[in-house]
Design a protein around this motif. Structure first.
Motif, PDB file in Angstrom:
ATOM      1  N   LYS A  38     -45.558 162.293  63.380  1.00  0.00           N
ATOM      2  CA  LYS A  38     -44.987 161.697  64.449  1.00  0.00           C
ATOM      3  C   LYS A  38     -44.850 162.547  65.538  1.00  0.00           C
ATOM      4  O   LYS A  38     -45.097 163.717  65.431  1.00  0.00           O
ATOM      5  CB  LYS A  38     -43.540 160.986  64.046  1.00  0.00           C
ATOM      6  CG  LYS A  38     -42.565 162.233  63.613  1.00  0.00           C
ATOM      7  CD  LYS A  38     -41.120 161.317  63.472  1.00  0.00           C
ATOM      8  CE  LYS A  38     -40.198 162.435  63.320  1.00  0.00           C
ATOM      9  NZ  LYS A  38     -38.643 161.852  62.958  1.00  0.00           N
ATOM     10  N   TRP A  39     -44.352 162.267  66.748  1.00  0.00           N
ATOM     11  CA  TRP A  39     -44.328 163.074  67.899  1.00  0.00           C
ATOM     12  C   TRP A  39     -43.161 163.872  67.608  1.00  0.00           C
ATOM     13  O   TRP A  39     -42.217 163.595  67.125  1.00  0.00           O
ATOM     14  CB  TRP A  39     -44.021 162.209  69.298  1.00  0.00           C
ATOM     15  CG  TRP A  39     -43.579 162.724  70.244  1.00  0.00           C
ATOM     16  CD1 TRP A  39     -42.400 163.194  70.622  1.00  0.00           C
ATOM     17  CD2 TRP A  39     -44.709 162.972  71.494  1.00  0.00           C
ATOM     18  NE1 TRP A  39     -42.661 163.671  72.147  1.00  0.00           N
ATOM     19  CE2 TRP A  39     -44.025 163.893  72.546  1.00  0.00           C
ATOM     20  CE3 TRP A  39     -46.079 162.847  71.536  1.00  0.00           C
ATOM     21  CZ2 TRP A  39     -44.625 164.214  73.521  1.00  0.00           C
ATOM     22  CZ3 TRP A  39     -46.477 163.293  72.662  1.00  0.00           C
ATOM     23  CH2 TRP A  39     -45.967 163.948  73.685  1.00  0.00           C
ATOM     24  N   TYR A  73     -51.035 160.088  69.790  1.00  0.00           N
ATOM     25  CA  TYR A  73     -49.580 159.794  69.837  1.00  0.00           C
ATOM     26  C   TYR A  73     -49.251 158.992  71.009  1.00  0.00           C
ATOM     27  O   TYR A  73     -48.390 158.266  70.776  1.00  0.00           O
ATOM     28  CB  TYR A  73     -48.851 160.856  69.546  1.00  0.00           C
ATOM     29  CG  TYR A  73     -48.815 161.934  68.218  1.00  0.00           C
ATOM     30  CD1 TYR A  73     -48.042 161.366  67.145  1.00  0.00           C
ATOM     31  CD2 TYR A  73     -49.905 162.843  68.084  1.00  0.00           C
ATOM     32  CE1 TYR A  73     -48.233 161.926  66.130  1.00  0.00           C
ATOM     33  CE2 TYR A  73     -49.930 163.598  67.137  1.00  0.00           C
ATOM     34  CZ  TYR A  73     -49.286 163.168  65.956  1.00  0.00           C
ATOM     35  OH  TYR A  73     -49.564 163.727  64.774  1.00  0.00           O
ATOM     36  N   SER A  82     -44.671 156.211  67.378  1.00  0.00           N
ATOM     37  CA  SER A  82     -43.805 157.092  66.423  1.00  0.00           C
ATOM     38  C   SER A  82     -42.377 157.592  67.009  1.00  0.00           C
ATOM     39  O   SER A  82     -41.730 158.294  66.246  1.00  0.00           O
ATOM     40  CB  SER A  82     -44.507 158.137  66.002  1.00  0.00           C
ATOM     41  OG  SER A  82     -44.887 159.185  67.095  1.00  0.00           O
TER      42      SER A  82
END
Length: 373
Positions: A38-39, A73, A82
């Motif tokens: 995720k980020w 992303y 995310s």
């Protein structure tokens, strides 16, 4: 090619560019804790370093990889599936700086929309202490953590400058100065890691609200934040003063070889160790401060010595991929594990190799050294 140039080249060609954006080889937290991609701020530290290297060299493959990584992303409309902006997590803002840089370089709308969302969806609504400083995270109410200086405040200046909002820029300057006012220890010049405005957290002093120790990497984040902000606001004498004071005070705790300890003010403490990520953040900030004309040759020598010692003593360059050692994996306060901020806590955190929190400052410091030379 010098040894340092060879190390940087190997990192780029063997570790960075081959990394899948969904499973980068440099994110040891994801690896250790088996997190889903995720980020996050760790990966964005590496992208920041790559973009600095691109700015120095003009090597197109660095820009192409940075775009590929971020585009994994960030959707075309600037959204980040995310990410939950309502977590009010300052760490997430770190990547907004990269969106700003990529937009400036490419003029692609995706990146502009992305950093605008960070403003409208998070920072406008981000909860604050009574003094006006951001909470570090939504799950840490009424708390300032030194890390947040680097994660969010340079972006605040970038955003305010772009939109010609002196109020936003002044907000960032005031928050940086509040960190000095609240977190700085007058005897050592070092900054406490955290502050709890309620004085109730397990790690907080019941009178001052301060965490008990001076953690190296948090002071390094503050150094790097001030250096970046001074570059963005060369007219700010207040920020120049804060940066030069902190670099000078940190340099007093450098060992003879230039390294700084995990707990810099505790040299006699058993199991205290030279920590590379925080030492490299110090080197980066010191070298940038010299380039900006804020500090003199003494700080150039200090920053260069620290960088050279890391290169010679803490990087194993014998294999295909260099190995940077002595990186503290993470450090925090409170939370599920009730981290108490004690010396024992900081020395108990896992030590890893080749994490972005060490490699990124190494590359960042390298770019500053090249600019100086």
């Amino acid at each position: 090619m010098t040894k340092t140039e060879s190390i940087v080249s190997k990192y780029v060609d063997k570790l960075i560019l081959p990394s899948d954006p969904l499973a980068p080889m440099w994110n040891k937290e994801n690896e250790v804790f088996e997190k889903n991609p995720k980020w996050n701020y760790i990966d964005n530290c590496m992208i920041t370093a790559i973009l600095m290297l691109y700015d120095l060299t003009g090597d197109q493959k660095l820009l192409d990889y940075s775009k590929k990584f971020i585009n994994t992303y960030v959707a075309e409309d600037g959204s980040i599936p995310s990410l939950n902006y309502a977590d009010y997590n300052l760490d997430n803002i770190n990547g907004a700086k990269n969106l700003f840089t990529l937009w400036r370089i490419t003029d692609e709308e995706r990146y502009r929309l992305g950093f605008e969302r960070f403003w409208t969806e998070q920072l406008v609504r981000h909860p604050r202490l009574d003094c006006g400083s951001f909470w570090h995270k939504g799950i840490y109410p009424d708390q300032i953590w030194l890390d947040g200086s680097y994660m969010a405040l340079p972006f605040l200046i970038q955003y305010g400058t772009l939109h010609k909002s002196r109020g936003i820029v002044d907000d960032a300057i005031r928050q940086l100065w509040d960190m000095r006012r609240i977190l700085r220890d007058p005897h050592t010049g070092l900054f406490h890691h955290g502050y709890d405005d309620t004085n109730t957290m397990c790690w907080a002093d019941r009178i001052t609200g301060l965490s008990p120790e001076f953690w190296l990497r948090s002071n390094g984040w503050m150094c790097a934040a001030l250096a970046d902000c001074c570059e963005l606001l060369p007219e700010s004498e207040l920020l120049k003063t804060e940066l030069s004071d902190l670099i000078a005070d940190m340099s007093k705790y450098c060992m003879k070889d230039g390294m700084l300890l995990q707990l810099p003010a505790r040299p006699k403490l058993k199991n205290n160790y030279p920590e590379t990520s925080g030492s490299l953040l110090f080197a980066y900030a010191a070298l940038k401060a010299v380039r900006l004309g804020i500090c003199g040759d003494d700080m150039r020598k200090a920053g260069q010595l620290t960088f050279e010692t890391v290169t010679e003593k803490y990087i194993d360059d014998s294999g295909d991929i260099p190995v940077l050692k002595n990186i503290c994996l993470m450090g925090g306060l409170g939370g599920e594990n009730n981290r108490d901020g004690s010396a024992e806590y900081y020395l108990s955190e896992k030590i890893v190799e080749n994490d972005a929190k060490g490699i990124a400052p190494f590359i960042m410091a390298y770019t500053e050294l090249k600019r100086l030379s």
